[in-house]
Scaffold this motif. Structure first.
Motif, PDB file in Angstrom:
ATOM      1  N   PRO A  30     -30.244 -12.142 -32.888  1.00  0.00           N
ATOM      2  CA  PRO A  30     -30.171 -11.216 -31.745  1.00  0.00           C
ATOM      3  C   PRO A  30     -31.249 -11.527 -30.720  1.00  0.00           C
ATOM      4  O   PRO A  30     -32.326 -12.026 -31.057  1.00  0.00           O
ATOM      5  N   VAL A  31     -30.942 -11.252 -29.461  1.00  0.00           N
ATOM      6  CA  VAL A  31     -31.931 -11.376 -28.397  1.00  0.00           C
ATOM      7  C   VAL A  31     -32.830 -10.153 -28.427  1.00  0.00           C
ATOM      8  O   VAL A  31     -32.343  -9.017 -28.472  1.00  0.00           O
ATOM      9  N   ALA A  32     -34.132 -10.373 -28.421  1.00  0.00           N
ATOM     10  CA  ALA A  32     -35.076  -9.252 -28.494  1.00  0.00           C
ATOM     11  C   ALA A  32     -34.970  -8.380 -27.250  1.00  0.00           C
ATOM     12  O   ALA A  32     -34.660  -8.860 -26.159  1.00  0.00           O
ATOM     13  N   ARG A  33     -35.249  -7.104 -27.424  1.00  0.00           N
ATOM     14  CA  ARG A  33     -35.202  -6.172 -26.299  1.00  0.00           C
ATOM     15  C   ARG A  33     -36.562  -6.132 -25.611  1.00  0.00           C
ATOM     16  O   ARG A  33     -37.571  -5.813 -26.235  1.00  0.00           O
ATOM     17  N   SER A  79     -41.534  -7.526 -19.846  1.00  0.00           N
ATOM     18  CA  SER A  79     -42.474  -8.034 -20.841  1.00  0.00           C
ATOM     19  C   SER A  79     -41.899  -7.888 -22.238  1.00  0.00           C
ATOM     20  O   SER A  79     -40.963  -7.120 -22.474  1.00  0.00           O
ATOM     21  N   GLY A  80     -42.477  -8.633 -23.164  1.00  0.00           N
ATOM     22  CA  GLY A  80     -42.024  -8.582 -24.543  1.00  0.00           C
ATOM     23  C   GLY A  80     -42.542  -9.770 -25.320  1.00  0.00           C
ATOM     24  O   GLY A  80     -43.589 -10.353 -24.981  1.00  0.00           O
ATOM     25  N   ALA A  81     -41.825 -10.143 -26.356  1.00  0.00           N
ATOM     26  CA  ALA A  81     -42.163 -11.306 -27.177  1.00  0.00           C
ATOM     27  C   ALA A  81     -40.958 -12.226 -27.201  1.00  0.00           C
ATOM     28  O   ALA A  81     -39.849 -11.809 -27.584  1.00  0.00           O
ATOM     29  N   ALA A  82     -41.161 -13.472 -26.772  1.00  0.00           N
ATOM     30  CA  ALA A  82     -40.057 -14.419 -26.644  1.00  0.00           C
ATOM     31  C   ALA A  82     -40.221 -15.585 -27.610  1.00  0.00           C
ATOM     32  O   ALA A  82     -41.339 -15.976 -27.959  1.00  0.00           O
ATOM     33  N   ASP A  83     -39.099 -16.143 -28.020  1.00  0.00           N
ATOM     34  CA  ASP A  83     -39.110 -17.362 -28.811  1.00  0.00           C
ATOM     35  C   ASP A  83     -39.139 -18.573 -27.881  1.00  0.00           C
ATOM     36  O   ASP A  83     -38.653 -18.510 -26.737  1.00  0.00           O
ATOM     37  N   GLN A 190     -33.470 -12.290 -22.320  1.00  0.00           N
ATOM     38  CA  GLN A 190     -33.954 -10.919 -22.431  1.00  0.00           C
ATOM     39  C   GLN A 190     -33.775 -10.156 -21.123  1.00  0.00           C
ATOM     40  O   GLN A 190     -33.510  -8.954 -21.130  1.00  0.00           O
ATOM     41  N   ALA A 191     -33.912 -10.845 -20.004  1.00  0.00           N
ATOM     42  CA  ALA A 191     -33.653 -10.194 -18.717  1.00  0.00           C
ATOM     43  C   ALA A 191     -32.210  -9.723 -18.654  1.00  0.00           C
ATOM     44  O   ALA A 191     -31.912  -8.603 -18.206  1.00  0.00           O
ATOM     45  N   ILE A 195     -30.559  -5.718 -18.509  1.00  0.00           N
ATOM     46  CA  ILE A 195     -29.603  -5.283 -17.491  1.00  0.00           C
ATOM     47  C   ILE A 195     -28.307  -4.794 -18.131  1.00  0.00           C
ATOM     48  O   ILE A 195     -27.765  -3.750 -17.773  1.00  0.00           O
ATOM     49  N   ALA A 196     -27.820  -5.555 -19.108  1.00  0.00           N
ATOM     50  CA  ALA A 196     -26.531  -5.227 -19.726  1.00  0.00           C
ATOM     51  C   ALA A 196     -26.613  -4.036 -20.663  1.00  0.00           C
ATOM     52  O   ALA A 196     -25.657  -3.257 -20.774  1.00  0.00           O
ATOM     53  N   ASP A 197     -27.755  -3.877 -21.334  1.00  0.00           N
ATOM     54  CA  ASP A 197     -27.889  -2.817 -22.336  1.00  0.00           C
ATOM     55  C   ASP A 197     -29.287  -2.216 -22.253  1.00  0.00           C
ATOM     56  O   ASP A 197     -30.120  -2.416 -23.140  1.00  0.00           O
TER      57      ASP A 197
END
Length: 453
Positions: A30-33, A79-83, A190-191, A195-197
């Motif tokens: 899953p893509v992180a929120r 902002s967040g944590a990305a792979d 994540q962007a 937007i989508a959810d």
């Protein structure tokens, strides 16, 4: 008894191995929120070096009068944590903190919103964020929202220097541990998820996105190609469809439809991928990778935000005036229908090549084949996708107005010229390559012209 125990132990060991492998085989990750903060104070051009956040404004804020058309421009922190991923699709880092920005231009009233969001991967070839695919007229008349994502180090580093007050906390490198844009793919995903959810602050305010499309031009299209080909098979999809403009496109066939629109500049070989049920490629004769429309729009912004607009000395008069943006607007409309209804866009004739591998041209020097807008099919100037010289000249194409003798030979009367423009535009509208509003713009320009008078 010992043999029975050994078989039981072996079975238990195999079961444990299968269970331990389950997470890796559970499907795409899953893509992180991310976290969205904003809108950031300061929405009107002021002093980007001010010590007060409210006195700053978004870099490359559009000068287009959005309010007059019922639109707003807002900026948010993401902002967040990305792979991290390399260009071969290998995961090289996990959960790396980042902070960047989103620029949003959207209808103020939900009743005017189409439900479609064009999410652009900001182009950084010039050394700063460039909203290369922002088309105010087409976006507003369609009722779409446009979102620009600052995903790459070069653009974010420039923002930090341009306004430390507004952008000083941004970082997409994991504190300089990943400087090859390894985080950019996940940041862009994540962007799209924000937007989508949305959860918490929504970049769209009270608007609800129905169709979220990813678009990117030139270098950004190349980054999106890596994402689509190498990264997307390993993560859950966020975007419903993809537009690759004046740049590369994926070779992988995935469930998300892919639309590629190229200018004449970008077509360098007669070898092409075939159109499929999930892929379309359009080529615009006479169009340039970076033509007149974008240059005219950006010049006052460059003066305002960078102190000056660049001046180029090219081998030929630069900046084709063939409106490639008209074709991309039509392509987005097709991509929206493709995603929502499953209706593939029309195919288009490719630009023609000679047997020796050079582009075929007519007696006026115009490219043969391709999508032929009225600026090429009913020409008043030589517009091509070719040029040479310093810096980015090779991307600008050429524009050389015909002399009066040539125009008199082509068009005996003004009415005859206008009629030919209308006929060509009607054909392109019916074929699906041009929208009626852009055809009307061409008609107004033809009526104002002195051709054939």
């Amino acid at each position: 008894m010992t043999r029975l125990w050994s078989r039981a132990a072996l079975a238990a060991g195999l079961l444990a191995s299968l269970l331990s492998a389950t997470p890796a085989q559970a499907g795409p990750a899953p893509v992180a929120r991310p976290t969205v903060q904003g809108p950031i104070p300061g929405t009107a051009p002021g002093d980007p070096k001010s010590s007060e956040l409210a006195d700053t404004y978004p870099f490359f804020s559009t000068p287009f009068d959005l309010a007059r058309h019922g639109y707003v421009e807002q900026e948010f922190y993401l902002s967040g944590a990305a792979d991290g991923w390399d260009t071969l699709g290998n995961q090289v880092a996990t959960d790396v903190p980042y902070r960047t920005r989103l620029v949003v231009r959207r209808p103020a009233d939900a009743r005017r919103f189409s439900g479609t969001v064009l999410v652009e991967w900001q182009n950084v070839t010039a050394g700063y964020d460039l909203d290369a695919l922002w088309n105010a007229e087409a976006t507003i008349r369609a009722g779409h929202a446009w979102v620009g994502v600052s995903a790459q180090r070069v653009g974010v580093d420039q923002l930090r220097g341009w306004s430390p007050t507004r952008y000083g906390t941004l970082d997409v490198t994991g504190a300089r541990t990943l400087v090859g844009d390894e985080l950019s793919y996940d940041i862009f995903a994540q962007a799209g998820k924000a937007i989508a959810d949305p959860r918490g602050v929504s970049p769209l305010g009270r608007l609800t996105a129905r169709t979220v499309l990813a678009i990117g031009a030139s270098q950004s299209a190349s980054r999106m190609t890596v994402y689509y080909d190498k990264v997307l098979p390993q993560v859950r999809p966020v975007y419903a469809g993809y537009g690759f403009i004046v740049g590369s496109a994926p070779t992988r066939v995935g469930p998300e439809p892919v639309f590629q629109v190229l200018s004449e500049t970008d077509v360098r070989t007669p070898a092409r991928p075939a159109d499929t049920n999930q892929f379309r490629r359009w080529e615009v004769a006479g169009g340039a990778h970076s033509g007149s429309n974008g240059q005219v729009y950006r010049a006052p912004i460059q003066v305002r935000d960078l102190g000056a607009a660049p001046v180029y000395t090219c081998a030929q008069p630069p900046f084709s005036q063939v409106p490639v943006q008209h074709v991309t607007a039509a392509a987005y409309a097709h991509l929206e229908r493709w995603v929502r209804r499953g209706t593939p866009p029309p195919t288009a004739e490719p630009i023609a090549f000679n047997p020796d591998g050079t582009k075929a041209r007519d007696e006026l020097g115009l490219a043969r084949g391709g999508i032929r807008l009225s600026q090429v099919d009913v020409p008043t100037a030589l517009n091509t996708g070719d040029n040479a010289g310093e810096s980015f000249c090779f991307l600008f194409g050429t524009h050389q107005p015909f002399d009066e003798a040539t125009l008199d030979g082509l068009y005996r009367t003004h009415l005859g010229y206008v009629a030919r423009v209308v006929a060509t535009d009607v054909r392109n509208v019916v074929a699906g390559y041009l929208q009626p509003a852009d055809a009307a713009e061409n008609l107004r320009a033809a009526l104002r012209s002195s051709v054939g008078r």
